[in-house]
Write an enzyme that holds these catalytic residues in place. Structure first.
Site, PDB file in Angstrom:
ATOM      1  N   SER A 331      45.719  16.939  31.246  1.00  0.00           N
ATOM      2  CA  SER A 331      45.025  16.889  29.953  1.00  0.00           C
ATOM      3  C   SER A 331      43.819  17.812  29.883  1.00  0.00           C
ATOM      4  O   SER A 331      43.292  18.042  28.786  1.00  0.00           O
ATOM      5  CB  SER A 331      44.582  15.453  29.677  1.00  0.00           C
ATOM      6  OG  SER A 331      45.720  14.630  29.564  1.00  0.00           O
ATOM      7  N   ASP A 368      53.291   9.089  24.658  1.00  0.00           N
ATOM      8  CA  ASP A 368      51.848   9.188  24.845  1.00  0.00           C
ATOM      9  C   ASP A 368      51.496   8.330  26.053  1.00  0.00           C
ATOM     10  O   ASP A 368      52.220   7.405  26.395  1.00  0.00           O
ATOM     11  CB  ASP A 368      51.107   8.661  23.622  1.00  0.00           C
ATOM     12  CG  ASP A 368      49.666   9.122  23.597  1.00  0.00           C
ATOM     13  OD1 ASP A 368      49.368  10.086  22.856  1.00  0.00           O
ATOM     14  OD2 ASP A 368      48.836   8.529  24.337  1.00  0.00           O
ATOM     15  N   HIS A 374      47.590   6.093  19.265  1.00  0.00           N
ATOM     16  CA  HIS A 374      46.185   6.092  18.858  1.00  0.00           C
ATOM     17  C   HIS A 374      46.005   5.985  17.367  1.00  0.00           C
ATOM     18  O   HIS A 374      44.897   6.084  16.859  1.00  0.00           O
ATOM     19  CB  HIS A 374      45.497   7.365  19.354  1.00  0.00           C
ATOM     20  CG  HIS A 374      45.471   7.469  20.849  1.00  0.00           C
ATOM     21  ND1 HIS A 374      46.483   8.091  21.545  1.00  0.00           N
ATOM     22  CD2 HIS A 374      44.606   7.008  21.765  1.00  0.00           C
ATOM     23  CE1 HIS A 374      46.218   8.038  22.846  1.00  0.00           C
ATOM     24  NE2 HIS A 374      45.082   7.382  23.015  1.00  0.00           N
ATOM     25  N   CYS A 387      44.609  12.056  23.300  1.00  0.00           N
ATOM     26  CA  CYS A 387      45.869  11.705  22.655  1.00  0.00           C
ATOM     27  C   CYS A 387      46.918  12.780  22.911  1.00  0.00           C
ATOM     28  O   CYS A 387      46.714  13.952  22.603  1.00  0.00           O
ATOM     29  CB  CYS A 387      45.644  11.546  21.150  1.00  0.00           C
ATOM     30  SG  CYS A 387      47.174  11.386  20.228  1.00  0.00           S
TER      31      CYS A 387
END
Lengths: 619, 389
Positions: A331, A368, A374, A387
């Site tokens: 991420s 996710d 989210h 997210c």
């Protein structure tokens, strides 16, 4: 006299004064003539002395019956950290040399030395092979006092054996910063043939890894020579002439050793890497890679068996994970995604996208990390909550080529140019890249994986540190570097290293504050809460690099460690006018928010506390 | 010279009206002597270079052949300058010297550096060492300065020419090239001495200190602390061995001494062939020669140089005017300084400051310049005051 005759002659043409001066000039010639002749006479006398009177003596010297040329190795330059902490110096050590000219029976010598020093006779015999003109070979370095005394007491039965006191590289900080400093070793046959090592002889000590390798030319110095007269056993009787060795120049690194030590201690027994930079100028404050090694051991020369043990170690202690370890960025890649999306106007900061915890693309479903999703999120929230679905959608809209372009602008897929050997470039995948390396077309689904830093994309920790540094520095990327200054022996004055000026990653960055604000929120109320510090405001981004796609059902309870994910955390602080940017990677420790963020926090706090002390200490 | 000497004043008196024109003559015995001596020295130089470099056969174009090419170029310069009336040179003296200084500046800014010194300028495939060329322009400039007007008093005899010399000296010292800058200084002192300063004492002090310098330098240098030496040397020239006591100095002495009376013969020089002595084809070419040809060979070589100097002084003495005499003295002074200091350093009497042996050491710029300077010398000789023949 003819001269005066000519003088008279001149007098007919010129004024009397000129004539008298001209005559005078010619008379002075006599002085010059006599002077030159006298000096030439002295030279002839000197030649008579050298060639006739002492001729026989010099002939003996020339025939090399009684003289040996000894190479005097120079002391290597010292290495300091940015505050002058000594990281590498030299200590005296006894080395054993054999002058092959003075050895009447080589086999006999091998036997004798083998029993005295407990050296394998076979390796000894190969070392005693004569090579070229050089006849003095180093047989063993780092003799203990006991061994040296033993050899000295047997010197009468060991013709040609000489013990020489020389320098041994020493790293007072032990195993710390081993991957930065590197180690030294005897020049290899391969290196002897390279231009870089021109003029060096066998047995010379050169840098083999790390800073020692990169700046070997600066640290190396120049060997001296000594011509000695020896007796029949090859022992020195007297010195005929000495050309002193010139010690190498000293080096100051950008490393802050206290930070470096803390970084390595924080990683502890875990495998991983931490890179800390000054975002404004690219100076590397800490570059830690664990597991590490003790450069003292490697510089003293390992036995083949010890070498094998290190090379076969499953944890690869000789790999500098900070610059050679290739990991999916996970991420943390969303930073680049966010910048690319804003720069290309793919989304506006206020645009919200729906996240329901899953994203269907073709026949596959991309999940996710948060099962329920989210909900409706904008860019800020997507970064703060990390997210995945938001970035799946953004990635799909931008396409792989745009993603690759921005990743490359941030320096991924290419070496940062850090002054250490063996840096790796990592991969920024693109359809072209896949066609070239795999001969397969690009599948659109792969774009989705890349959007959250998985799939083919791989980076090194130093690259990620540079990425977050560029964001911290308002979009200006300063290439990371380790050399702060050089102190030449002759002048003893510090010469700062050339710094490469920072280059803009993106042209217009008026929306960059949006990304910066999101990164600050990551720490205050997002996935990176564990990096929150009361001392200094920190901005950062967590990341989790998948090692294998795990299906929960396959493992009941504990997942074996080698299959667990790598934890990432990239950060900078303080949020306004950042002075430190760093990347933390811990292998197989799961989520970046829990495993890596606390390390970043401790480092950053230590850095600012320490600097505060330094500031208050200097009035 | 005996031929010319008989009854010369009478002849000259008779021919004085014709002699207002500048005369040009064919070669006579002295000219041929000079040319013969120069060719002999050049030959011995090429022979020694050949011997040193024969064992290293890596180059496609051997160094001794390169030297022969340079001698060819130098001979051309020699020939042109010998045929040119030196008064023509004099007209452009300051211009030449000025250009030389500009080129020296260029060397510092854009020169090629090698082994810590910046001395060369790349001119296509060849590297030129401008400091050599500037030496000759200095000789011409100073000679013209002294000859064009009567210079009286300290200011005009010593200070002003000193100021002319200084910029060149400093620019060369900055390269750093201690050897060349010293020979620059020596040129100036030689000409000051030749012109004479009113104070005999001054002349004596300068001359005697010049002569004694090589022999006491070792002592002075030896009394300095290591760090002092290091300071001085890092300023001057990192490659030199000022004490003359180091490795090179000793290897050079061993080479020369071991030649003994007869020498070891061509290729016989073990010192050189086994590379104990580096720079055998440049600064230490005399050591090569002395090792291979012994004391007898060295004696012959010294005699050849002595003959060259005596002929040069003879030409100075017979010069038509002050300009000619000063030019001749300058050329001989430059050669003599090179020969004496180079030999003194190879035999261990002087610090090793990196001065090549004129006409023998390998080096394109130096060879061409020395031959050109000898061309000027011959020009002085050929335009001297005699009857047309």
């Amino acid at each position: 006299m003819r001269n005066t005759g000519e003088g008279n002659m001149q007098g007919l043409m010129d004024s009397g004064r000129e004539t008298s001066e001209f005559t005078e000039l010619q008379q002075r010639l006599v002085f010059l003539k006599v002077g030159v002749m006298l000096l030439m006479g002295v030279l002839v006398l000197r030649l008579w002395q050298l060639q006739i009177l002492d001729g026989a003596y010099y002939r003996d010297l020339a025939q090399d019956n009684r003289t040996r040329s000894v190479v005097l190795q120079p002391a290597r330059g010292l290495i300091f950290d940015r505050h002058g902490v000594l990281l590498a110096n030299n200590v005296p050590s006894f080395n054993l040399y054999v002058d092959l000219k003075d050895v009447p029976d080589r086999a006999e010598l091998v036997r004798e030395l083998g029993t005295l020093l407990k050296v394998d006779p076979k390796t000894l015999a190969t070392k005693l092979q004569p090579r070229g003109v050089l006849t003095r070979v180093k047989v063993k370095s780092g003799l203990t006092l006991r061994e040296a005394a033993l050899i000295e007491s047997h010197r009468l039965s060991l013709p040609g054996v000489v013990i020489q006191a020389e320098y041994q590289r020493n790293y007072p900080v032990g195993a710390y910063a081993g991957h930065v400093l590197g180690y030294v070793g005897e020049i290899s046959e391969d290196q002897l043939r390279q231009k870089e090592y021109e003029g060096l002889i066998r047995g010379s000590i050169v840098g083999q890894y790390g800073i020692e390798r990169t700046y070997d030319r600066i640290l190396r110095g120049r060997a001296g020579r000594k011509l000695i007269e020896v007796d029949a056993l090859g022992h020195e009787k007297r010195t005929l002439s000495v050309e002193k060795p010139r010690a190498g120049d000293d080096i100051y690194l950008t490393i802050d050793f206290r930070l470096q030590k803390l970084a390595e201690d924080l990683l502890g027994e875990e495998a991983g890497a931490i890179v800390a930079l000054d975002p404004t100028n690219g100076e590397v404050l800490a570059l830690a890679s664990r597991p590490s090694f003790d450069p003292n051991q490697l510089s003293r020369g390992l036995s083949p068996r010890q070498w094998q043990a290190i090379l076969n170690d499953p944890r690869y202690p000789l790999t500098n994970r900070a610059i050679q370890g290739l990991y999916p960025p996970g991420s943390t890649f969303k930073i680049i995604m966010a910048v690319a999306a804003l720069a290309t106007d793919t989304v506006e900061g206020s645009d919200s996208l729906q996240c329901l915890g899953r994203y269907r693309f073709g026949r596959r479903i991309y999940r996710d990390w948060k099962p329920g999703g989210h909900g409706l999120v904008n860019l800020h929230q997507a970064l703060v909550q990390s997210c995945d679905v938001y970035f799946y959608k953004v990635g799909h809209r931008m396409g792989i080529n745009t993603i690759a372009t921005y990743a490359k602008r941030f320096g991924l897929g290419q070496k940062t140019g850090i002054d250490l050997p063996g840096e790796r470039a990592g991969i920024v995948p693109s359809p072209e890249w896949k066609q070239q390396t795999r001969g397969e077309p690009w599948y659109p689904g792969e774009t989705i994986s890349v959007s959250i830093g998985q799939g083919y994309v791989t980076v090194t920790p130093i690259q990620m540190a540079a990425v977050v540094a560029a964001v911290a520095n308002g979009g200006l990327a300063a290439p990371p570097r380790l050399l702060l200054a050089v102190r030449p022996r002759e002048t003893e004055r510090l010469v700062p290293a050339h710094s490469v000026s920072a280059k803009p990653v993106i042209q217009q960055a008026d929306w960059l504050p949006q990304v910066q604000a999101a990164l600050a929120s990551v720490v205050t109320n997002g996935t990176g809460k564990r990096a929150y510090s009361a001392v200094v405001p920190i901005a950062g981004k967590t990341g989790t690099a998948q090692v294998v796609a795990l299906r929960k059902r396959e493992y009941e309870g504990e997942v074996p460690k080698v299959l667990r994910d790598h934890a990432w955390f990239v950060a900078y602080a303080p949020t306004d006018h950042p002075r430190i940017a760093l990347a933390v990677l811990v292998e197989h420790m799961g989520h970046g928010g829990s495993a890596a963020a606390p390390l970043a926090k401790q480092l950053i706090e230590a850095y600012f506390q320490q600097n505060k002390e330094a500031v208050s200490a200097t009035p | 010279m005996d031929l010319l000497q008989k009854g010369k004043p009478l002849q000259m008196l008779l021919g004085s009206t014709n002699e207002r024109r500048r005369s040009e003559r064919g070669f006579d015995a002295i000219d041929w002597c000079l040319i013969g001596v120069v060719i002999s020295i050049l030959f011995l130089g090429v022979l020694s270079i050949y011997s040193v470099t024969s064992s290293t056969h890596q180059a496609r174009f051997p160094i001794y052949l390169k030297q022969v090419v340079w001698i060819g170029v130098g001979s051309l310069a020699f020939w042109i300058l010998a045929r040119t009336d030196y008064h023509k040179l004099a007209r452009f003296a300051y211009v030449f010297y000025g250009i030389g200084l500009i080129v020296l500046l260029l060397v510092l800014v854009a020169g090629k550096s090698s082994r810590g010194a910046q001395r060369w300028i790349a001119l296509g495939p060849v590297a030129v060492q401008p400091s050599e060329f500037v030496k000759v322009t200095l000789i011409v400039a100073l000679s013209v300065y002294y000859a064009s007007k009567a210079r009286h008093g300290w200011l005009y005899r010593v200070i002003v020419p000193g100021l002319i010399t200084l910029p060149g000296f400093l620019l060369i010292l900055k390269q750093p090239d201690l050897g060349s800058s010293l020979s620059f200084l020596a040129l100036y002192l030689t000409l000051v001495l030749a012109v004479g300063v009113k104070s005999k004492a001054f002349g004596l002090v300068v001359l005697s200190s010049l002569m004694v310098f090589p022999f006491v330098w070792g002592e002075v240098w030896g009394s300095l602390h290591d760090y002092q030496k290091a300071r001085i040397m890092s300023f001057m020239d990192p490659m030199s061995d000022p004490g003359g006591t180091g490795y090179h100095g000793l290897q050079s002495r061993i080479a020369i001494g071991s030649g003994q009376l007869w020498g070891k013969g061509l290729y016989g020089g073990t010192q050189i062939q086994f590379k104990f002595l580096p720079e055998g084809h440049t600064d230490f070419v005399f050591a090569v020669f002395a090792e291979e040809w012994g004391f007898l060979g060295s004696l012959v070589l010294v005699m050849l140089f002595v003959a060259l100097f005596l002929l040069g002084f003879e030409i100075a003495a017979e010069a038509k005017d002050r300009l000619g005499a000063l030019l001749a003295i300058g050329v001989v002074g430059m050669m003599a300084f090179g020969v004496i200091v180079n030999m003194a350093m190879t035999v261990g009497l002087a610090p090793i400051v990196g001065i090549p042996l004129p006409l023998m050491s390998y080096g394109g710029s130096a060879t061409v310049v020395n031959l050109a300077a000898l061309g000027i010398l011959l020009s002085v000789r050929r335009h001297r005051l005699t009857l047309l023949q």
